[in-house]
Design an enzyme around this catalytic site. Structure first.
Site, PDB file in Angstrom:
ATOM      1  CG  ASP A   1      -3.169   8.076  -2.524  1.00  0.00           C
ATOM      2  OD1 ASP A   1      -3.230   9.318  -2.641  1.00  0.00           O
ATOM      3  OD2 ASP A   1      -3.198   7.496  -1.423  1.00  0.00           O
TER       4      ASP A   1
ATOM      5  CG  ASP B   1       3.348 -15.200   1.442  1.00  0.00           C
ATOM      6  OD1 ASP B   1       3.898 -16.310   1.571  1.00  0.00           O
ATOM      7  OD2 ASP B   1       2.183 -14.973   1.806  1.00  0.00           O
TER       8      ASP B   1
ATOM      9  CE1 TYR C   1       1.142  -6.110   0.751  1.00  0.00           C
ATOM     10  CE2 TYR C   1       2.289  -5.972  -1.340  1.00  0.00           C
ATOM     11  CZ  TYR C   1       1.661  -6.720  -0.369  1.00  0.00           C
ATOM     12  OH  TYR C   1       1.560  -8.085  -0.511  1.00  0.00           O
ATOM     13  CB  SER C   2       5.806  -0.830   3.501  1.00  0.00           C
ATOM     14  OG  SER C   2       6.742  -1.035   4.531  1.00  0.00           O
TER      15      SER C   2
END
Length: 267
Positions: free
Chosen positions: A51, A154, A167-168
């Site tokens: 990816d 963060d 990531y989400s």
């Protein structure tokens, strides 16, 4: 038909048998892409890698209207349509012309004088080392002039539907199907029980502004550090004018692929 090939070299030796195979499959020689200018005039690009390899060329392909067909040599391979043992199938699909296409929306990110584009996501995150170390960050989020929240976390992720499985998702965000006209705003390790991911229209204008940051925050676009955001500086996020076009099979099933790639099922 003008066809190109982009390789992640860590997966291949210098013999480049895949380049030779692709070149012999089409009437015109298959152009190996070594710089973005090599994309000029192409119709279709075979991307052999993971990816991350696709993300490397996605924006430049979108700007030029080059269609991407991905062959997964990486780990997860959400963006690739074929596995390595199906390269012949991918070639035959392109040669036949009987393929479907799917457009994937992108983020346009403006910070100061710089503009970047993301197929997956934008991340604004705290510094973790040296003089830029910060325990938590406070980011003011505003959509179409209305305050969403002052996120204490963060960091913040802004994701496209394509990036919603990256990531989400790991940070607790929802999965968005590729055809939905929306983005998702996801806090990273929020320090408040009321702070939750927010799905919003891709026609909106999102503004993100660090508040009381003791040091610059990192600005990460599709996994690459592209700069920093100073305290009080505004990052503007909108839908990009261009989209990435992927070549797909007619029988493409997003949910089936999701289950397989997330190892819920094996097949």
């Amino acid at each position: 038909m003008q066809v190109g090939i982009y390789l992640n070299k860590k997966y291949f030796n210098d013999e480049k048998p895949y380049v030779k195979k692709l070149s012999s499959a089409f009437a015109s020689p298959c152009r190996e892409i070594k710089s973005y200018s090599d994309l000029d005039g192409l119709e279709i690009l075979f991307v052999l890698g993971g990816d991350g390899t696709i993300l490397t060329v996605a924006t430049e392909c979108a700007k030029r209207g080059v269609k991407i067909i991905g062959i997964n040599y990486g780990h997860v391979g959400f963006l690739a349509e074929f596995e390595p043992d199906k390269l012949d199938d991918a070639i035959n699909l392109v040669k036949s012309g009987n393929y479907a296409t799917q457009k994937r929306s992108m983020l346009e990110i403006r910070c100061g004088e710089h503009t970047n584009y993301a197929l997956n996501d934008l991340v604004i995150q705290r510094g973790t080392s040296g003089k830029n170390f910060i325990n938590t960050v406070s980011v003011h989020a505003e959509i179409d002039g209305s305050t969403v929240d002052n996120f204490s976390a963060d960091g913040i992720i802004v994701s496209t539907p394509t990036g919603s499985t990256a990531y989400s998702l790991a940070a607790g965000g929802s999965v968005l199907t590729p055809d939905i006209n929306a983005f998702i705003l996801t806090p990273i390790c929020a320090h408040s029980l009321h702070s939750r991911p927010v799905v919003f229209s891709d026609k909106s204008i999102l503004k993100l502004k660090p508040l009381d940051a003791a040091a610059p925050l990192g600005l990460i676009v599709d996994g690459k550090a592209v700069g920093t955001v100073e305290n009080g500086q505004t990052v503007y996020v909108t839908k990009a004018k261009h989209a990435v076009t992927f070549i797909t099979k007619d029988d493409k099933n997003f949910f089936n692929k999701l289950l397989i790639k997330l190892n819920i099922w094996s097949k």
